[in-house]
Design a protein around this motif. Structure first.
Motif, PDB file in Angstrom:
ATOM      1  N   GLY A   1       8.856   8.057 -17.752  1.00  0.00           N
ATOM      2  CA  GLY A   1       7.911   7.846 -18.807  1.00  0.00           C
ATOM      3  C   GLY A   1       7.890   6.429 -19.332  1.00  0.00           C
ATOM      4  N   LEU A   2       8.785   5.567 -18.863  1.00  0.00           N
ATOM      5  CA  LEU A   2       8.801   4.184 -19.339  1.00  0.00           C
ATOM      6  C   LEU A   2       7.837   3.335 -18.519  1.00  0.00           C
ATOM      7  N   PRO A   3       7.169   2.375 -19.161  1.00  0.00           N
ATOM      8  CA  PRO A   3       6.280   1.502 -18.399  1.00  0.00           C
ATOM      9  C   PRO A   3       7.082   0.619 -17.440  1.00  0.00           C
ATOM     10  N   PHE A   4       6.503   0.358 -16.267  1.00  0.00           N
ATOM     11  CA  PHE A   4       7.169  -0.490 -15.281  1.00  0.00           C
ATOM     12  C   PHE A   4       6.119  -1.122 -14.385  1.00  0.00           C
ATOM     13  N   GLU A   5       6.555  -2.101 -13.600  1.00  0.00           N
ATOM     14  CA  GLU A   5       5.694  -2.738 -12.620  1.00  0.00           C
ATOM     15  C   GLU A   5       6.527  -3.074 -11.389  1.00  0.00           C
ATOM     16  N   PHE A   6       5.849  -3.207 -10.279  1.00  0.00           N
ATOM     17  CA  PHE A   6       6.482  -3.688  -9.055  1.00  0.00           C
ATOM     18  C   PHE A   6       6.055  -5.125  -8.863  1.00  0.00           C
ATOM     19  N   ARG A   7       6.962  -5.966  -8.338  1.00  0.00           N
ATOM     20  CA  ARG A   7       6.603  -7.351  -8.074  1.00  0.00           C
ATOM     21  C   ARG A   7       7.471  -7.902  -6.958  1.00  0.00           C
ATOM     22  N   THR A   8       6.928  -8.890  -6.288  1.00  0.00           N
ATOM     23  CA  THR A   8       7.640  -9.585  -5.227  1.00  0.00           C
ATOM     24  C   THR A   8       7.425 -11.077  -5.409  1.00  0.00           C
ATOM     25  N   THR A   9       8.496 -11.844  -5.362  1.00  0.00           N
ATOM     26  CA  THR A   9       8.378 -13.291  -5.296  1.00  0.00           C
ATOM     27  C   THR A   9       8.188 -13.634  -3.819  1.00  0.00           C
ATOM     28  N   VAL A  10       7.047 -14.222  -3.509  1.00  0.00           N
ATOM     29  CA  VAL A  10       6.637 -14.439  -2.129  1.00  0.00           C
ATOM     30  C   VAL A  10       7.178 -15.779  -1.633  1.00  0.00           C
ATOM     31  N   VAL A  11       7.985 -15.710  -0.566  1.00  0.00           N
ATOM     32  CA  VAL A  11       8.702 -16.885  -0.073  1.00  0.00           C
ATOM     33  C   VAL A  11       8.472 -17.045   1.428  1.00  0.00           C
ATOM     34  N   ARG A  12       8.070 -18.249   1.800  1.00  0.00           N
ATOM     35  CA  ARG A  12       7.990 -18.589   3.220  1.00  0.00           C
ATOM     36  C   ARG A  12       9.382 -18.965   3.658  1.00  0.00           C
ATOM     37  N   PRO A  13       9.973 -18.506   4.679  1.00  0.00           N
ATOM     38  CA  PRO A  13       9.514 -17.701   5.791  1.00  0.00           C
ATOM     39  C   PRO A  13       9.923 -16.232   5.689  1.00  0.00           C
ATOM     40  N   GLU A  30       0.656   3.472  -6.694  1.00  0.00           N
ATOM     41  CA  GLU A  30       1.315   2.987  -7.912  1.00  0.00           C
ATOM     42  C   GLU A  30       0.306   2.235  -8.779  1.00  0.00           C
ATOM     43  N   GLU A  31       0.653   2.035 -10.042  1.00  0.00           N
ATOM     44  CA  GLU A  31      -0.270   1.453 -11.015  1.00  0.00           C
ATOM     45  C   GLU A  31      -0.354  -0.072 -10.958  1.00  0.00           C
ATOM     46  N   LEU A  32       0.788  -0.750 -10.935  1.00  0.00           N
ATOM     47  CA  LEU A  32       0.805  -2.209 -11.048  1.00  0.00           C
ATOM     48  C   LEU A  32       1.658  -2.841  -9.963  1.00  0.00           C
ATOM     49  N   TYR A  33       1.148  -3.940  -9.412  1.00  0.00           N
ATOM     50  CA  TYR A  33       1.933  -4.719  -8.452  1.00  0.00           C
ATOM     51  C   TYR A  33       1.567  -6.186  -8.641  1.00  0.00           C
ATOM     52  N   PHE A  34       2.577  -7.029  -8.687  1.00  0.00           N
ATOM     53  CA  PHE A  34       2.360  -8.461  -8.867  1.00  0.00           C
ATOM     54  C   PHE A  34       3.008  -9.233  -7.734  1.00  0.00           C
ATOM     55  N   LEU A  35       2.293 -10.219  -7.246  1.00  0.00           N
ATOM     56  CA  LEU A  35       2.842 -11.178  -6.304  1.00  0.00           C
ATOM     57  C   LEU A  35       3.094 -12.460  -7.074  1.00  0.00           C
TER      58      LEU A  35
END
Length: 76
Positions: A1-13, A30-35
């Motif tokens: 029931g707690l708000p959350f988000e998924f995210r990835t720090t995008v790194v080459r390579p 899922e509701e939220l995803y951030f790059l």
């Protein structure tokens, strides 16, 4: 029931388009995803890491948006 988000720090390579297709399939619905854009702090334990260009990040977002419509970019 707690708000959350998924995210990835995008790194080459470390990342490519196939990574984000796999992540999208895994997290579909899922509701939220951030790059997040990678930023070299100057204090890394390794070398060879760099950010992707904005156009590439937009492409990754497009892939993820097929699975998670509310995908956004940060730090780009």
């Amino acid at each position: 029931g707690l708000p959350f988000e998924f995210r990835t720090t995008v790194v080459r390579p470390l990342h490519d388009a196939q990574c984000f297709r796999s992540i999208g399939e895994w997290l579909a619905g899922e509701e939220l995803y951030f790059l997040q854009g990678f930023q070299d702090s100057g204090d890394l334990i390794g070398t060879g890491l760099s950010p992707f260009r904005e156009e590439e990040m937009i492409g990754f977002r497009s892939i993820l948006s097929e699975f998670i419509p509310n995908t956004s970019l940060r730090g780009v």
